[in-house]
Design a protein around this motif. Structure first.
Motif, mmCIF file in Angstrom:
data_model
loop_
_atom_site.group_PDB
_atom_site.id
_atom_site.type_symbol
_atom_site.label_atom_id
_atom_site.label_comp_id
_atom_site.label_asym_id
_atom_site.label_seq_id
_atom_site.Cartn_x
_atom_site.Cartn_y
_atom_site.Cartn_z
ATOM 1 N N CYS A 125 13.611 -29.608 -0.216
ATOM 2 C CA CYS A 125 14.783 -29.837 -1.055
ATOM 3 C C CYS A 125 15.594 -28.550 -1.249
ATOM 4 C CB CYS A 125 14.369 -30.414 -2.406
ATOM 5 S SG CYS A 125 13.197 -29.391 -3.318
ATOM 6 N N PHE A 126 16.764 -28.694 -1.828
ATOM 7 C CA PHE A 126 17.694 -27.593 -2.075
ATOM 8 C C PHE A 126 17.016 -26.549 -2.970
ATOM 9 C CE2 PHE A 126 21.564 -26.025 -4.477
ATOM 10 C CZ PHE A 126 22.045 -25.258 -3.425
ATOM 11 N N THR A 127 16.973 -25.305 -2.512
ATOM 12 C CA THR A 127 16.381 -24.149 -3.199
ATOM 13 C C THR A 127 14.858 -24.237 -3.345
ATOM 14 O OG1 THR A 127 16.554 -24.898 -5.518
ATOM 15 C CG2 THR A 127 18.511 -23.870 -4.533
ATOM 16 N N ALA B 27 5.227 -31.558 -0.359
ATOM 17 C CA ALA B 27 5.156 -31.299 1.082
ATOM 18 C C ALA B 27 3.717 -31.097 1.526
ATOM 19 C CB ALA B 27 5.999 -30.070 1.434
ATOM 20 N N ARG B 28 2.935 -30.401 0.722
ATOM 21 C CA ARG B 28 1.533 -30.164 1.080
ATOM 22 C C ARG B 28 0.747 -31.473 1.114
ATOM 23 N NH1 ARG B 28 1.952 -26.095 -2.912
ATOM 24 N NH2 ARG B 28 0.522 -27.264 -4.264
ATOM 25 N N VAL B 29 0.962 -32.324 0.119
ATOM 26 C CA VAL B 29 0.226 -33.587 0.047
ATOM 27 C C VAL B 29 0.619 -34.498 1.204
ATOM 28 C CG1 VAL B 29 -0.158 -35.666 -1.329
ATOM 29 C CG2 VAL B 29 -0.084 -33.433 -2.441
ATOM 30 N N ILE B 30 1.901 -34.569 1.502
ATOM 31 C CA ILE B 30 2.368 -35.427 2.593
ATOM 32 C C ILE B 30 1.823 -34.933 3.934
ATOM 33 C CG2 ILE B 30 4.430 -36.090 3.914
ATOM 34 C CD1 ILE B 30 5.884 -36.193 1.167
ATOM 35 N N ALA B 31 1.830 -33.640 4.147
ATOM 36 C CA ALA B 31 1.292 -33.092 5.390
ATOM 37 C C ALA B 31 -0.188 -33.436 5.530
ATOM 38 C CB ALA B 31 1.495 -31.576 5.435
ATOM 39 N N SER C 122 15.045 -34.767 -0.970
ATOM 40 C CA SER C 122 16.292 -34.442 -1.651
ATOM 41 C C SER C 122 17.373 -34.052 -0.633
ATOM 42 C CB SER C 122 16.053 -33.329 -2.675
ATOM 43 O OG SER C 122 17.147 -33.191 -3.541
ATOM 44 N N LEU C 123 17.956 -32.845 -0.745
ATOM 45 C CA LEU C 123 18.993 -32.462 0.217
ATOM 46 C C LEU C 123 18.400 -32.383 1.618
ATOM 47 C CD1 LEU C 123 21.991 -31.674 0.375
ATOM 48 C CD2 LEU C 123 21.272 -29.284 0.280
ATOM 49 N N GLY C 124 17.094 -32.102 1.714
ATOM 50 C CA GLY C 124 16.435 -32.139 3.012
ATOM 51 C C GLY C 124 16.459 -33.529 3.611
ATOM 52 N N GLY C 125 16.470 -34.563 2.751
ATOM 53 C CA GLY C 125 16.586 -35.941 3.227
ATOM 54 C C GLY C 125 17.939 -36.195 3.854
ATOM 55 N N ILE D 208 13.026 -38.837 0.827
ATOM 56 C CA ILE D 208 12.448 -38.908 -0.514
ATOM 57 C C ILE D 208 13.491 -38.415 -1.509
ATOM 58 C CG2 ILE D 208 10.577 -38.126 -2.025
ATOM 59 C CD1 ILE D 208 9.007 -37.454 0.556
ATOM 60 N N ASN D 209 13.927 -39.299 -2.396
ATOM 61 C CA ASN D 209 14.895 -38.943 -3.442
ATOM 62 C C ASN D 209 16.104 -38.201 -2.856
ATOM 63 O OD1 ASN D 209 13.211 -40.084 -5.361
ATOM 64 N ND2 ASN D 209 12.254 -38.153 -5.925
ATOM 65 N N ALA D 210 16.650 -38.761 -1.792
ATOM 66 C CA ALA D 210 17.747 -38.108 -1.076
ATOM 67 C C ALA D 210 19.106 -38.575 -1.593
ATOM 68 C CB ALA D 210 17.638 -38.392 0.415
ATOM 69 N N PRO D 211 20.102 -37.690 -1.617
ATOM 70 C CA PRO D 211 21.461 -38.082 -2.020
ATOM 71 C C PRO D 211 22.197 -38.782 -0.879
ATOM 72 C CG PRO D 211 21.428 -35.770 -1.440
ATOM 73 C CD PRO D 211 19.996 -36.248 -1.351
ATOM 74 N N ALA D 212 23.082 -39.683 -1.227
ATOM 75 C CA ALA D 212 23.905 -40.364 -0.225
ATOM 76 C C ALA D 212 25.161 -39.557 0.080
ATOM 77 C CB ALA D 212 24.287 -41.761 -0.724
ATOM 78 N N ASP D 213 25.412 -38.544 -0.701
ATOM 79 C CA ASP D 213 26.604 -37.707 -0.535
ATOM 80 C C ASP D 213 26.187 -36.269 -0.822
ATOM 81 O OD1 ASP D 213 28.996 -36.357 -0.676
ATOM 82 O OD2 ASP D 213 30.028 -37.910 -1.814
ATOM 83 N N VAL D 214 26.383 -35.383 0.136
ATOM 84 C CA VAL D 214 25.938 -33.999 -0.075
ATOM 85 C C VAL D 214 26.747 -33.293 -1.153
ATOM 86 C CG1 VAL D 214 24.901 -33.651 2.191
ATOM 87 C CG2 VAL D 214 27.361 -33.274 1.896
ATOM 88 N N HIS D 215 27.927 -33.828 -1.497
ATOM 89 C CA HIS D 215 28.692 -33.238 -2.600
ATOM 90 C C HIS D 215 27.934 -33.355 -3.913
ATOM 91 C CE1 HIS D 215 31.985 -33.750 0.329
ATOM 92 N NE2 HIS D 215 32.496 -32.693 -0.285
#
Length: 408
Positions: free
Chosen positions: A38-40, A48-52, A110-113, A132-139
């Motif tokens: 995700c962003f920052t 990320a660790r659990v998913i990996a 998030s923004l990585g999505g 996962i919890n990704a935005p539909a608009d990067v703005h």
């Protein structure tokens, strides 16, 4: 269970050296996934660790990396932008393809999505995308520092606080966001799509999941993360998302069926090559599994203990267990026993001749630490008992090894 992680580094989209981690299964790798944080955030975020970990149990190797200027990666975050993130993603995929296998699954948080949706079209190897919890608009990201937007546009730069950390945001970052249309990207996404989103997410609202799902083509799936927060900070929420992604991925990645033979007898320890590196092997004993390997300096990946490390571990484990059994039986107040074992090969001229006249070229040095309120006499007796552990006896007297040929 996964093997020991492998650290990696590669040049990002703008030339900065990016830090990565690759988690491999304890067996043949059926496919590779690439994770975008995700962003920052960083590659080491708990989710990320659990998913990996969950994906490696399904035979999927996972590479996660820090975007430019974040985590352990080089570069200047202030000069980065969403376009650069996409470049970092593509370079990460290239690295996987050059050293292992190109990714067939992209996962973004998030923004990585949003980034994996935008980047997937240019990656022919990718068959499926999970967000996962990704935005539909990067703005959407500018909402975190809306009060600073006038200053950024007027001055070209401003310090903003995100997640209790200060970041420098430049105007070029804002301008770059305007060049990306995530909903248009998802409309043309010719990959299987899984959208996971928490209805109570206060950072990226649930309406974003609805917009992405409605815009996407089939095959597409949506899974609610119920009461999870944006970062999936609760272990059970991260574990649930991980299990869903792992199960879903098996359907769309066409993973090969396992062709690992079962050990002929339940009491056998079974070892096979994993096809990762030159020497890595999978070791199974009943329901337990671990990786064996050689150090990097001799051509291995350094992903697990070497054969002699495992032999030293057997001696150390047997010694400690034997001491515990004896202490409990004799009611000796042994609080804790520890054992460090070192193995070395001696040169022919340095070989010690034992009482039976046999030359012993291998030396195992065992250092014992015995904690507890015991006098010197009791301690000396425990040192003597250590020499009676079964593995010690086997090494001391030697063993017969028989090799059975595979039946034709």
């Amino acid at each position: 269970m996964s093997a020991h992680p492998i650290k990696a580094a590669f040049d990002g989209g703008n030339g900065a050296k990016l830090a990565a981690r690759i988690d491999l299964p304890t067996g043949p790798v059926k496919a590779f996934a690439l994770f975008a944080h995700c962003f920052t955030c960083s590659k080491d975020i708990a989710a990320a660790r659990v998913i990996a970990s969950a994906l490696t149990k399904s035979g999927i190797g996972v590479m996660r990396f820090d975007f430019t200027g974040l985590g352990h990666s080089g570069g200047d975050f202030a000069s980065s932008n969403f376009s650069m993130n996409l470049g970092d993603l593509r370079r990460a995929a290239d690295y996987l393809g050059e050293h292992y296998e190109a990714p067939s699954l992209l996962i973004g948080h998030s923004l990585g999505g949003a980034a994996v949706i935008a980047a997937a079209a240019s990656m022919s190897s990718v068959k499926a995308v999970a967000t996962i919890n990704a935005p539909a608009d990067v703005h959407h990201i500018t909402g975190h520092f809306a009060e600073k937007l006038p200053e950024i546009r007027a001055e070209g730069v401003a310090q903003v606080q995100l997640g209790q950390r200060d970041f420098c945001i430049q105007k070029q970052f804002i301008d770059d966001l305007e060049r990306h249309d995530i909903k248009q990207s998802v409309k043309t996404l010719d990959k299987a799509l899984l959208i996971l989103h928490a209805p109570t997410d206060e950072t990226v609202g649930i309406e974003n999941a609805s917009e992405l799902f409605l815009a996407a083509r089939h095959p597409k799936s949506y899974v609610s993360l119920d009461t999870a927060d944006h970062l999936l900070s609760k272990p059970r929420d991260a574990a649930y998302a991980a299990s869903v992604i792992a199960a879903w991925a098996e359907r769309y990645l066409d993973l090969p069926a396992s062709n690992e033979p079962e050990a002929e007898t339940e009491d056998a320890v079974w070892v096979t090559e994993t096809a990762q590196g030159k020497y890595q092997v999978l070791i199974r004993s009943g329901d337990h599994a671990l990786i064996g390997d050689e150090p990097k300096e001799v051509g291995g990946l350094g992903s697990g203990p070497s054969p002699y490390d495992l032999l030293s571990a057997a001696l150390g484990a047997c010694t400690v267990m034997t001491l515990r059994m004896y202490a409990d039986h004799k009611k000796i107040p042994l609080a804790k026993a520890s054992c460090a074992v070192r193995h070395e090969k001696t040169h022919a001229k340095q070989v010690t001749e034992m009482e039976d006249g046999e030359m012993k070229p291998d030396i195992f040095t065992r250092s014992l630490t015995l904690e507890g309120d015991m006098d010197d006499t009791v301690r000396q007796r425990l040192y003597e008992i250590a020499d009676k552990c079964p593995v010690h006896k086997t090494l001391h007297r030697g063993a017969t090894v028989l090799t059975e040929r595979e039946s034709p």
